[in-house]
Design an enzyme around this catalytic site. Structure first.
Site, mmCIF file in Angstrom:
data_model
loop_
_atom_site.group_PDB
_atom_site.id
_atom_site.type_symbol
_atom_site.label_atom_id
_atom_site.label_comp_id
_atom_site.label_asym_id
_atom_site.label_seq_id
_atom_site.Cartn_x
_atom_site.Cartn_y
_atom_site.Cartn_z
ATOM 1 C CG HIS A 1 -2.089 -0.814 1.221
ATOM 2 N ND1 HIS A 1 -2.545 -1.516 2.320
ATOM 3 C CD2 HIS A 1 -2.968 -1.074 0.220
ATOM 4 C CE1 HIS A 1 -3.653 -2.168 1.998
ATOM 5 N NE2 HIS A 1 -3.925 -1.921 0.729
ATOM 6 C CB CYS B 1 -2.636 0.331 8.589
ATOM 7 S SG CYS B 1 -1.239 0.111 7.535
HETATM 8 N N1 ARG Z 1 -3.562 -7.300 6.673
HETATM 9 C C1 ARG Z 1 -4.016 -6.079 6.112
HETATM 10 C C2 ARG Z 1 -4.000 -6.206 4.597
HETATM 11 O O1 ARG Z 1 -3.117 -6.806 4.059
HETATM 12 C C3 ARG Z 1 -3.165 -4.927 6.526
HETATM 13 C C4 ARG Z 1 -3.631 -3.615 6.009
HETATM 14 C C5 ARG Z 1 -2.711 -2.513 6.297
HETATM 15 N N2 ARG Z 1 -3.255 -1.282 5.906
HETATM 16 C C6 ARG Z 1 -2.636 -0.302 5.261
HETATM 17 N N3 ARG Z 1 -3.239 0.799 5.028
HETATM 18 N N4 ARG Z 1 -1.411 -0.449 4.782
HETATM 19 O O2 ARG Z 1 -4.876 -5.743 3.928
#
Ligand code: ARG
Length: 715
Positions: A169, A265
């Site tokens: 992300h 996150c």
């Molecule tokens: N386990 C979650 C996923 O892979 C973690 C999300 C993390 N969020 C972020 N905004 N980077 O989707």
């Protein structure tokens, strides 16, 4: 303490866990979360944040272990919310819960079309104090989603491609900061995106963090006012951030890192600063460009589809297959219609060019091919289309026109009020010539079974058993007999190694027997061929005994000198100075020969052209109408001739050096066969098979056998 009007949305980790793997951090962590510890870490984060902002809470739902990562639910600016369309199915049920909460606040919800993926703030970050949006794609969100973000938020969206699955992300590797600054982990991005970031933020406004900080989620930092909150920040990095007047607060979020998330996150920003209110913004056009393409052929078994798709992603683009019809039998072709997108038109054009090389046709390109006038003699307009060896059609005046004189590394020139199209070399362009530019309205027809022919596999194996060489040569002889009997054209490109390895007599025999219609060579082959005839040596080596003779190194010069004295090779033959050999047979049988020299040449012989442009043109003329070109141990002449040869001409390349053979045969065309062997032995063998009486039955059997072998071999 910094105060701000910030407002954040968070979701307690009541059901937080690692139950599946959707990012590399989660691997090996299933069932490892200690929920009570996670809760403590989350509470500590909430305390830090609520001192500086308002924290709002969404209630989690059972069965959604990642729901605490609020950033991924969508993207909000002012009174507009765009819910996420998760790429990962596991997290889809979270979205309606968040969306309902948002709607209840009286905020307008606008959906992105469901053929996109978009993971909210995780992949979309506004630059504080600027109305621009940085948006990530390539792992979770799709490039196409950025187009809608541009339309909805009416601001420029900069697409950044993520190339490291660990930084899946944008909010794991990119932190836009006030005063047009950024903290970024460059290695997470492809080159174009890195350049874009560096172009936008001059060094004094940019902190590039290293692997250590990045891997501990320093970039997954949530900012409230002038405070940055993160799981970890090294001392050196902290000092840099403090120099920017930021307060840095770290708090342990290790339980959440088990799932691949940290501070940022866990928060959705409810109050993003907008400079110009949404209602006052004018429409903005997205630079993202896309085009429909069609690929047909043996897409699956030849690996063509793979290559085409890789080409799109490698160029920073993305694709969506809209239709696929698989060829179900080995002899059936497949059809694939896809939409390729790229961050801007320039990038898309590069993708399309590459795909055209793989045989794709731009479907929407029943648009006219675009053309521009050559600005000067010998100069093409900047955007010129450069050709391949494959048959190429150009869409002009409402119809497809097949290009003439197909060859690679040329440009397409439209002639006679769009009546015809021809391949032309740069140097032959005339100022004002109508040159085809861009990628639209061009269809390249690549051969179906490119790279799947047996001969190619045999060649790429590198080592070929003698028995296999023998079989290939036997078949080749049959093919040559066929060409001769139908009055076809066989062109030989040969280097001096032919003479040095004792192949001269066999080549001479082939010429004498009418198998060769043109010989393309340099200065050295004729020289040593004549030296051999006059002195029995080739570059001073006695060809009978295979040993050097005293003062032998002078013989080739003496040979050249005698020919120069005679005025030409033809005159020397006439005068009885040359009595046999390759050149003798050429002259005797009126076989066209083209000798093009190079910087290493002695003499040269009177016929050797030392003007390369003239030489290239003469070679191009000699291969016109050729059915087969036999390339014998000459690297540069072979490559040169290969470049001017359209697909459809049989190419046989013989060299002791596998690299040369690969270079020639690797044209992705079915018609090339590479043979790695000593050229003298090869010619000896070929002459042997050619001298046997043509036996039609045997020929047909061989052809049938060849056909059989293109089917999957029973192992
Ligand atoms: N386990 C979650 C996923 O892979 C973690 C999300 C993390 N969020 C972020 N905004 N980077 O989707």
């Amino acid at each position: 303490m910094t105060n701000s009007n910030a407002s954040l949305l968070m979701c307690p980790p009541a059901y937080f866990d690692v139950q599946y793997v959707i990012n590399p951090w989660m691997e090996g962590n299933i069932g490892k979360v200690v929920r009570s510890r996670a809760r403590k870490q989350w509470d500590a984060l909430v305390r830090i944040l609520s001192d500086r902002s308002e924290v709002r809470i969404v209630d989690p739902i059972a069965g959604q272990p990642d729901m605490c990562f609020a950033a991924n639910a969508g993207l909000k600016l002012e009174n507009l919310f765009v819910p996420s369309l998760f790429r990962v199915p596991q997290r889809v049920p979270e979205v309606p819960v968040y969306t309902e909460w948002i709607r209840a606040q009286g905020i307008e919800v606008r959906d992105i079309p469901d053929d996109c993926t978009f993971e909210g703030e995780g992949d979309a970050l506004f630059q504080p104090g600027r109305d621009i949006l940085w948006a990530g794609y390539g792992v979770r969100s799709s490039l196409a989603s950025h187009k809608f973000l541009t339309e909805f938020f009416r601001c420029p969206v900069y697409s950044l491609r993520l190339v490291d699955e660990r930084f899946y992300h944008l909010d794991t590797c990119f932190v836009p900061l006030p005063q047009d600054r950024v903290m970024v982990y460059p290695a997470a991005f492809d080159r174009r995106s890195r350049d874009l970031i560096r172009e936008h933020f001059e060094p004094s406004r940019r902190i590039e963090v290293g692997d250590g900080d990045a891997q501990r989620f320093c970039c997954n930092a949530v900012r409230v006012g002038n405070t940055l909150v993160a799981n970890h920040v090294s001392d050196a990095l902290r000092r840099k951030l403090e120099d920017w007047d930021l307060e840095v607060v770290t708090t342990d979020l290790s339980e959440f890192i088990l799932a691949g998330g940290a501070a940022k996150c866990l928060c959705m920003l409810l109050d993003q600063d907008a400079v110009v209110p949404l209602s006052e913004r004018k429409a903005v056009e997205s630079p993202i460009s896309s085009e429909r393409l069609e690929l047909t052929g043996h897409l699956l078994d030849s690996g063509l589809l793979n290559r085409a798709m890789d080409a799109v992603t490698a160029a920073g683009g993305s694709f969506r297959v809209e239709q696929f019809r698989a060829g179900l039998r080995h002899d059936q072709t497949s059809l694939c219609r896809l939409r390729a997108s790229a961050p801007d038109r320039g990038a898309l054009n590069r993708v399309l060019k590459e795909l055209q090389g793989h045989g794709a046709v731009v479907v929407a390109s029943t648009k006219e091919a675009s053309r521009q006038a050559a600005p000067a003699d010998g100069v093409a307009p900047e955007g010129f289309y450069s050709t391949t060896i494959y048959p190429t059609d150009v869409y002009i005046g409402g119809r497809w026109i097949r290009a003439e004189k197909q060859r690679m590394d040329a440009v397409l020139v439209i002639d006679g009020g769009a009546g015809s199209v021809r391949c032309e070399l740069l140097r032959n362009l005339r100022a004002g010539d109508a040159v085809v530019c861009g990628v639209e309205g061009i269809a390249v027809h690549t051969p179906e079974t490119a790279r799947t022919e047996e001969a190619f596999a045999f060649m790429s194996a590198g080592v070929s058993s003698e028995r296999r060489v023998e079989r290939v040569v036997e078949e080749l002889a049959l093919e040559m007999k066929r060409i001769r009997s139908r009055g076809g054209r066989l062109v030989v490109v040969a280097g001096p190694v032919v003479i040095h390895t004792g192949g001269g007599q066999y080549l001479a025999e082939m010429i004498r027997n009418g198998y060769v219609q043109a010989l393309l060579t340099g200065n050295a082959l004729p020289t040593h061929d004549i030296e051999l005839n006059m002195f029995g040596t080739s570059l001073g080596v006695d060809m009978k005994r295979g040993t050097g003779v005293p003062l032998g190194h002078q013989y080739h010069l003496r040979a050249i000198n005698r020919i120069r004295a005679a005025g030409s090779i033809a005159a020397a033959v006439e005068q009885g100075l040359v009595t046999g050999g390759v050149m003798y047979e050429c002259i005797r049988r009126g076989v066209e020969f083209v000798a093009v020299g190079s910087i290493r040449d002695d003499g040269p012989l009177p016929e050797t052209m030392m003007d390369l442009c003239r030489g290239q043109a003469a070679c191009a003329g000699a291969i016109e109408g050729a059915d087969m070109i036999l390339m014998l141990s000459s690297m540069l002449h072979s490559i040169g001739v290969g470049n001017m040869t359209p697909s459809g001409v049989r190419l046989i390349c013989v060299d002791i050096n596998p690299a040369v053979v690969t270079k020639l045969a690797d044209r992705g065309s079915v018609e090339s066969t590479g043979i790695v062997t000593d050229v003298g032995l090869f010619l000896n063998l070929l002459a042997h098979y050619l001298s046997e009486d043509a036996d039609d039955e045997k020929y047909e059997a061989a052809v049938a056998a060849k056909r059989l072998r293109t089917q999957p071999a029973p192992e």
